[in-house]
Design an enzyme around this catalytic site. Structure first.
Site, PDB file in Angstrom:
ATOM      1  N   LYS A 189       0.353   4.553  -2.674  1.00 17.23           N
ATOM      2  CA  LYS A 189      -0.851   3.984  -3.735  1.00 17.23           C
ATOM      3  C   LYS A 189      -2.332   4.144  -3.097  1.00 17.23           C
ATOM      4  O   LYS A 189      -2.534   3.717  -2.132  1.00 17.23           O
ATOM      5  CB  LYS A 189      -0.488   2.536  -4.276  1.00 17.23           C
ATOM      6  CG  LYS A 189      -1.765   1.876  -5.033  1.00 17.23           C
ATOM      7  CD  LYS A 189      -1.434   0.389  -5.500  1.00 17.23           C
ATOM      8  CE  LYS A 189      -1.818  -0.474  -4.399  1.00 17.23           C
ATOM      9  NZ  LYS A 189      -3.680  -0.691  -4.640  1.00 17.23           N
TER      10      LYS A 189
ATOM     11  N   ASP B 243      -4.563   4.079  -8.332  1.00 16.92           N
ATOM     12  CA  ASP B 243      -4.872   2.430  -9.031  1.00 16.92           C
ATOM     13  C   ASP B 243      -6.309   2.270  -9.274  1.00 16.92           C
ATOM     14  O   ASP B 243      -6.957   1.495  -8.416  1.00 16.92           O
ATOM     15  CB  ASP B 243      -4.333   1.474  -8.038  1.00 16.92           C
ATOM     16  CG  ASP B 243      -4.372   0.003  -8.671  1.00 16.92           C
ATOM     17  OD1 ASP B 243      -4.371  -0.167  -9.817  1.00 16.92           O
ATOM     18  OD2 ASP B 243      -4.171  -1.085  -7.674  1.00 16.92           O
TER      19      ASP B 243
ATOM     20  N   LYS C  87      -7.349   0.862 -12.356  1.00 14.01           N
ATOM     21  CA  LYS C  87      -7.681   0.111 -13.404  1.00 14.01           C
ATOM     22  C   LYS C  87      -8.714   0.147 -14.265  1.00 14.01           C
ATOM     23  O   LYS C  87      -9.739  -0.665 -14.569  1.00 14.01           O
ATOM     24  CB  LYS C  87      -8.084  -1.327 -12.625  1.00 14.01           C
ATOM     25  CG  LYS C  87      -6.739  -2.029 -11.786  1.00 14.01           C
ATOM     26  CD  LYS C  87      -7.122  -3.166 -11.101  1.00 14.01           C
ATOM     27  CE  LYS C  87      -5.746  -3.632 -10.059  1.00 14.01           C
ATOM     28  NZ  LYS C  87      -6.007  -2.838  -8.989  1.00 14.01           N
TER      29      LYS C  87
ATOM     30  N   ASP D 162     -13.005   0.631 -20.276  1.00 13.53           N
ATOM     31  CA  ASP D 162     -14.218   0.830 -20.956  1.00 13.53           C
ATOM     32  C   ASP D 162     -13.958   1.230 -22.211  1.00 13.53           C
ATOM     33  O   ASP D 162     -12.920   0.954 -22.793  1.00 13.53           O
ATOM     34  CB  ASP D 162     -14.771   2.337 -20.200  1.00 13.53           C
ATOM     35  CG  ASP D 162     -16.383   2.327 -20.242  1.00 13.53           C
ATOM     36  OD1 ASP D 162     -16.899   2.145 -21.104  1.00 13.53           O
ATOM     37  OD2 ASP D 162     -16.878   2.512 -19.118  1.00 13.53           O
TER      38      ASP D 162
ATOM     39  N   THR E  25      -2.317 -10.065  -9.664  1.00 15.07           N
ATOM     40  CA  THR E  25      -1.316 -11.218  -8.883  1.00 15.07           C
ATOM     41  C   THR E  25      -2.220 -11.905  -8.015  1.00 15.07           C
ATOM     42  O   THR E  25      -1.445 -12.730  -7.353  1.00 15.07           O
ATOM     43  CB  THR E  25      -0.194 -10.413  -8.139  1.00 15.07           C
ATOM     44  OG1 THR E  25      -1.127  -9.204  -7.270  1.00 15.07           O
ATOM     45  CG2 THR E  25       0.672  -9.593  -8.890  1.00 15.07           C
TER      46      THR E  25
ATOM     47  N   ARG F 264      -0.397  -4.461   3.466  1.00 15.41           N
ATOM     48  CA  ARG F 264      -0.734  -5.249   4.450  1.00 15.41           C
ATOM     49  C   ARG F 264       0.577  -5.243   5.665  1.00 15.41           C
ATOM     50  O   ARG F 264       0.456  -4.900   6.735  1.00 15.41           O
ATOM     51  CB  ARG F 264      -1.506  -6.432   4.425  1.00 15.41           C
ATOM     52  CG  ARG F 264      -2.966  -6.306   4.390  1.00 15.41           C
ATOM     53  CD  ARG F 264      -3.832  -7.523   3.671  1.00 15.41           C
ATOM     54  NE  ARG F 264      -3.356  -7.604   2.391  1.00 15.41           N
ATOM     55  CZ  ARG F 264      -3.965  -8.459   1.533  1.00 15.41           C
ATOM     56  NH1 ARG F 264      -4.866  -9.044   2.100  1.00 15.41           N
ATOM     57  NH2 ARG F 264      -3.800  -8.468   0.165  1.00 15.41           N
TER      58      ARG F 264
END
Length: 235
Positions: free
Chosen positions: A39, A67, A69, A72, A122, A215
């Protein structure tokens, strides 16, 4: 060409949440064959993210989830997706509002790009939604309804936390659709800024097709071993 000895399980998507493309390429090289899906998000966009996507696709035969997102007016979303569809990407995120989803589907044209709708991040809980003046009600119920509307509008799948995966999978509109879950943490890992989390095995068991982990892998002393441990835990 010699056959790879290590099987790639693309249910795991590793988030390249690193400062720039060079750091992203270095992490991908350290992870090697076991990880086949990455990603790339907004934080990497100005650090060469699209160039890294092309290199991972062309030189390392990896799959890419971009990613962005996107949100518009319809014409702008359609134009943006039309351009991104030329990069050979697998997944692209847009906000789950039906008009955005429909525009993104128009933009992708005949490409194989999958449009994934974001429901509720999330990292957000009910208090955060109150601050945003979002509609009242349980977070899970809002996520499931947003997912239903996005898929009805033509989304190829949704982004949702592991807490909602089973409920979304049970929707009639979810038949043949993808569920991708961030907010996934191995047992004992720090939660960071995520509030609605589950273990990798729980997310997959509840109906997720892919899990996104960042992470806990990139910050591990041995990232490859951390990724392999997650893969070994999947049902």
């Amino acid at each position: 060409m010699a056959e790879k000895m290590t099987k790639t399980d693309d249910r795991l998507i590793v988030a390249l949440d690193v400062p720039n493309a060079l750091a992203g390429l270095e992490l991908a090289q350290r992870l090697g064959d076991p990880v086949g899906f990455y990603k790339i998000g907004l934080g990497m966009l100005t650090g060469g993210g699209l160039a890294l996507a092309r290199e991972l696709i062309d030189e390392m035969d990896k799959r890419i989830f971009l990613d962005m997102k996107l949100f518009d007016i319809g014409n702008t979303v359609e134009a943006a997706v039309r351009g991104l569809a030329n990069y050979g990407l697998d997944f692209l995120t847009v906000h789950g509002d039906p008009h955005v989803v429909r525009a993104a589907q128009e933009g992708k044209g005949a490409s194989d790009l999958k449009i994934l709708a974001v429901t509720i991040l999330t990292s957000l809980d009910r208090a955060d939604l109150d601050d945003m003046l979002m509609s009242q009600g349980d977070v899970q119920d809002i996520v499931v309804e947003r997912a239903r509307r996005a898929m009805a509008a033509g989304a190829d799948g949704v982004i949702a936390s592991p807490h909602e995966a089973a409920m979304i999978r049970a929707l009639p509109e979810a038949s043949g659709k993808l569920i991708v879950t961030p907010g996934v943490r191995p047992q004992g890992a720090e939660t960071g800024d995520q509030k609605r989390i589950a273990t990798p095995e729980k997310a997959i068991s509840d109906g997720a097709d892919h899990i996104v982990v960042g992470r806990p892998i990139k910050s591990a002393p041995d990232p490859r071993a951390a990724a392999e441990a997650i893969l070994a835990s999947l049902p």
